[in-house]
Design a protein around this motif. Sequence first.
Motif, PDB file in Angstrom:
ATOM      1  N   THR A 146       0.750  -1.211   0.086  1.00 17.34           N
ATOM      2  CA  THR A 146      -0.078   0.087  -0.093  1.00 17.34           C
ATOM      3  C   THR A 146       0.729   1.328   0.031  1.00 17.34           C
ATOM      4  O   THR A 146       0.291   2.271  -0.372  1.00 17.34           O
ATOM      5  CB  THR A 146      -1.077   0.040   1.275  1.00 17.34           C
ATOM      6  N   HIS A 147       1.991   1.061   0.522  1.00 19.00           N
ATOM      7  CA  HIS A 147       2.754   2.411   0.632  1.00 19.00           C
ATOM      8  C   HIS A 147       4.324   2.509  -0.498  1.00 19.00           C
ATOM      9  O   HIS A 147       4.695   3.527  -0.507  1.00 19.00           O
ATOM     10  CB  HIS A 147       3.302   2.507   2.170  1.00 19.00           C
ATOM     11  N   TYR A 148       4.275   1.410  -1.145  1.00 18.60           N
ATOM     12  CA  TYR A 148       5.656   1.344  -1.990  1.00 18.60           C
ATOM     13  C   TYR A 148       5.685   2.626  -2.964  1.00 18.60           C
ATOM     14  O   TYR A 148       6.560   3.261  -3.227  1.00 18.60           O
ATOM     15  CB  TYR A 148       5.780   0.097  -2.349  1.00 18.60           C
ATOM     16  N   ASN A 149       4.397   2.468  -3.767  1.00 18.04           N
ATOM     17  CA  ASN A 149       4.449   3.553  -4.777  1.00 18.04           C
ATOM     18  C   ASN A 149       4.505   5.125  -4.363  1.00 18.04           C
ATOM     19  O   ASN A 149       5.127   5.948  -4.852  1.00 18.04           O
ATOM     20  CB  ASN A 149       3.165   3.297  -5.702  1.00 18.04           C
ATOM     21  N   LYS A 150       3.795   5.358  -3.297  1.00 21.41           N
ATOM     22  CA  LYS A 150       3.808   6.611  -2.733  1.00 21.41           C
ATOM     23  C   LYS A 150       5.316   7.042  -2.055  1.00 21.41           C
ATOM     24  O   LYS A 150       5.891   8.243  -2.445  1.00 21.41           O
ATOM     25  CB  LYS A 150       2.812   6.672  -1.310  1.00 21.41           C
ATOM     26  N   LEU A 151       5.878   6.112  -1.420  1.00 22.36           N
ATOM     27  CA  LEU A 151       7.327   6.341  -0.897  1.00 22.36           C
ATOM     28  C   LEU A 151       8.190   6.490  -2.209  1.00 22.36           C
ATOM     29  O   LEU A 151       9.066   7.126  -2.210  1.00 22.36           O
ATOM     30  CB  LEU A 151       7.674   5.132  -0.199  1.00 22.36           C
ATOM     31  N   TYR A 152       8.316   5.543  -3.222  1.00 21.17           N
ATOM     32  CA  TYR A 152       8.981   5.687  -4.552  1.00 21.17           C
ATOM     33  C   TYR A 152       8.816   7.066  -5.054  1.00 21.17           C
ATOM     34  O   TYR A 152      10.133   7.734  -5.344  1.00 21.17           O
ATOM     35  CB  TYR A 152       8.666   4.488  -5.405  1.00 21.17           C
ATOM     36  N   GLY A 153       7.587   7.593  -5.224  1.00 23.39           N
ATOM     37  CA  GLY A 153       7.373   8.832  -5.844  1.00 23.39           C
ATOM     38  C   GLY A 153       8.041   9.998  -5.184  1.00 23.39           C
ATOM     39  O   GLY A 153       8.668  11.002  -5.576  1.00 23.39           O
ATOM     40  N   TYR A 154       8.050   9.874  -3.594  1.00 20.96           N
ATOM     41  CA  TYR A 154       8.588  10.800  -2.793  1.00 20.96           C
ATOM     42  C   TYR A 154      10.104  10.738  -2.784  1.00 20.96           C
ATOM     43  O   TYR A 154      10.465  11.851  -3.441  1.00 20.96           O
ATOM     44  CB  TYR A 154       8.146  10.419  -1.443  1.00 20.96           C
ATOM     45  N   ALA A 155      10.704   9.619  -2.862  1.00 24.27           N
ATOM     46  CA  ALA A 155      12.127   9.404  -3.097  1.00 24.27           C
ATOM     47  C   ALA A 155      12.550  10.019  -4.197  1.00 24.27           C
ATOM     48  O   ALA A 155      13.724  10.576  -4.551  1.00 24.27           O
ATOM     49  CB  ALA A 155      12.545   8.184  -2.543  1.00 24.27           C
ATOM     50  N   ASN A 163      15.583  12.438  -7.665  1.00 26.69           N
ATOM     51  CA  ASN A 163      15.510  12.313  -9.210  1.00 26.69           C
ATOM     52  C   ASN A 163      16.629  11.344 -10.080  1.00 26.69           C
ATOM     53  O   ASN A 163      16.974  11.671 -10.946  1.00 26.69           O
ATOM     54  CB  ASN A 163      16.003  13.735  -9.805  1.00 26.69           C
ATOM     55  N   ASN A 164      16.550  10.242  -9.299  1.00 29.72           N
ATOM     56  CA  ASN A 164      17.139   9.124  -9.895  1.00 29.72           C
ATOM     57  C   ASN A 164      16.383   7.648  -9.592  1.00 29.72           C
ATOM     58  O   ASN A 164      16.311   7.459  -8.256  1.00 29.72           O
ATOM     59  CB  ASN A 164      18.722   8.842  -9.350  1.00 29.72           C
ATOM     60  N   ALA A 199      16.274   6.079  -6.045  1.00 31.76           N
ATOM     61  CA  ALA A 199      14.868   5.839  -5.192  1.00 31.76           C
ATOM     62  C   ALA A 199      14.371   4.733  -4.779  1.00 31.76           C
ATOM     63  O   ALA A 199      13.784   4.522  -3.781  1.00 31.76           O
ATOM     64  CB  ALA A 199      13.835   6.633  -6.183  1.00 31.76           C
ATOM     65  N   LYS A 200      14.627   3.459  -5.669  1.00 28.20           N
ATOM     66  CA  LYS A 200      14.316   2.329  -5.225  1.00 28.20           C
ATOM     67  C   LYS A 200      15.255   1.765  -4.025  1.00 28.20           C
ATOM     68  O   LYS A 200      14.733   1.168  -3.174  1.00 28.20           O
ATOM     69  CB  LYS A 200      14.439   1.371  -6.349  1.00 28.20           C
ATOM     70  N   ASP A 201      16.367   2.048  -4.188  1.00 28.53           N
ATOM     71  CA  ASP A 201      17.257   1.887  -2.932  1.00 28.53           C
ATOM     72  C   ASP A 201      16.879   2.410  -1.545  1.00 28.53           C
ATOM     73  O   ASP A 201      16.535   1.833  -0.730  1.00 28.53           O
ATOM     74  CB  ASP A 201      18.790   2.096  -3.212  1.00 28.53           C
ATOM     75  N   GLU A 227      16.627   8.440   4.892  1.00 24.94           N
ATOM     76  CA  GLU A 227      17.321   7.429   4.165  1.00 24.94           C
ATOM     77  C   GLU A 227      17.804   8.095   3.052  1.00 24.94           C
ATOM     78  O   GLU A 227      18.975   8.025   2.489  1.00 24.94           O
ATOM     79  CB  GLU A 227      16.476   6.238   3.663  1.00 24.94           C
ATOM     80  N   PHE A 228      17.173   9.218   2.455  1.00 27.95           N
ATOM     81  CA  PHE A 228      17.521  10.056   1.352  1.00 27.95           C
ATOM     82  C   PHE A 228      18.667  10.884   2.032  1.00 27.95           C
ATOM     83  O   PHE A 228      19.752  10.907   1.147  1.00 27.95           O
ATOM     84  CB  PHE A 228      16.415  11.008   0.920  1.00 27.95           C
ATOM     85  N   LEU A 229      18.692  11.301   3.125  1.00 30.42           N
ATOM     86  CA  LEU A 229      19.505  12.047   3.909  1.00 30.42           C
ATOM     87  C   LEU A 229      20.977  11.531   3.888  1.00 30.42           C
ATOM     88  O   LEU A 229      22.196  11.674   3.689  1.00 30.42           O
ATOM     89  CB  LEU A 229      19.392  12.859   5.183  1.00 30.42           C
ATOM     90  N   ILE A 230      20.928  10.055   4.365  1.00 27.49           N
ATOM     91  CA  ILE A 230      21.925   9.250   4.224  1.00 27.49           C
ATOM     92  C   ILE A 230      22.668   8.838   3.053  1.00 27.49           C
ATOM     93  O   ILE A 230      23.787   9.002   2.858  1.00 27.49           O
ATOM     94  CB  ILE A 230      21.693   7.628   4.954  1.00 27.49           C
ATOM     95  N   HIS A 231      21.727   8.671   1.978  1.00 27.75           N
ATOM     96  CA  HIS A 231      22.461   8.596   0.727  1.00 27.75           C
ATOM     97  C   HIS A 231      23.124   9.870   0.369  1.00 27.75           C
ATOM     98  O   HIS A 231      24.118   9.850  -0.449  1.00 27.75           O
ATOM     99  CB  HIS A 231      21.138   8.070  -0.368  1.00 27.75           C
ATOM    100  N   LEU A 232      22.390  10.865   0.520  1.00 27.51           N
ATOM    101  CA  LEU A 232      23.063  12.253   0.068  1.00 27.51           C
ATOM    102  C   LEU A 232      24.583  12.578   0.684  1.00 27.51           C
ATOM    103  O   LEU A 232      25.518  12.663   0.082  1.00 27.51           O
ATOM    104  CB  LEU A 232      22.143  13.286   0.588  1.00 27.51           C
ATOM    105  N   ARG A 233      24.696  11.994   2.181  1.00 31.95           N
ATOM    106  CA  ARG A 233      25.841  12.214   2.666  1.00 31.95           C
ATOM    107  C   ARG A 233      26.923  11.272   2.326  1.00 31.95           C
ATOM    108  O   ARG A 233      28.074  11.537   2.058  1.00 31.95           O
ATOM    109  CB  ARG A 233      25.511  12.114   4.077  1.00 31.95           C
TER     110      ARG A 233
END
Length: 93
Positions: free
Chosen positions: A25-34, A39-40, A44-46, A79-85
Amino acid sequence: MSVEKELSKYLKEGDLNAYNTLFKTHYNKLYGYAFKLCNNSYQAKDIVQETFIKLWLNKEKIKTELSISNYLLKICHNEFLIHLRSKKKKRLF
């Protein structure tokens, strides 16, 4: 009790079916957000995969009175911030 709160309760108890339902139920919403954040598609999947791994590993800490949707978005953002760092550190070397 709302469906999300019930799922949170069952997940906290280790119910794999509740986890799978939340994933579906939440995968697509989280994928879109990530994806909006990085913008990758691969990244985003990771990020979303890591989000759900952290959800499962920390299931005992879930506060069932709070929104699981907001909790997932917060994990995803972190998780995005961790990937960014990590990406920034790799560029420095």
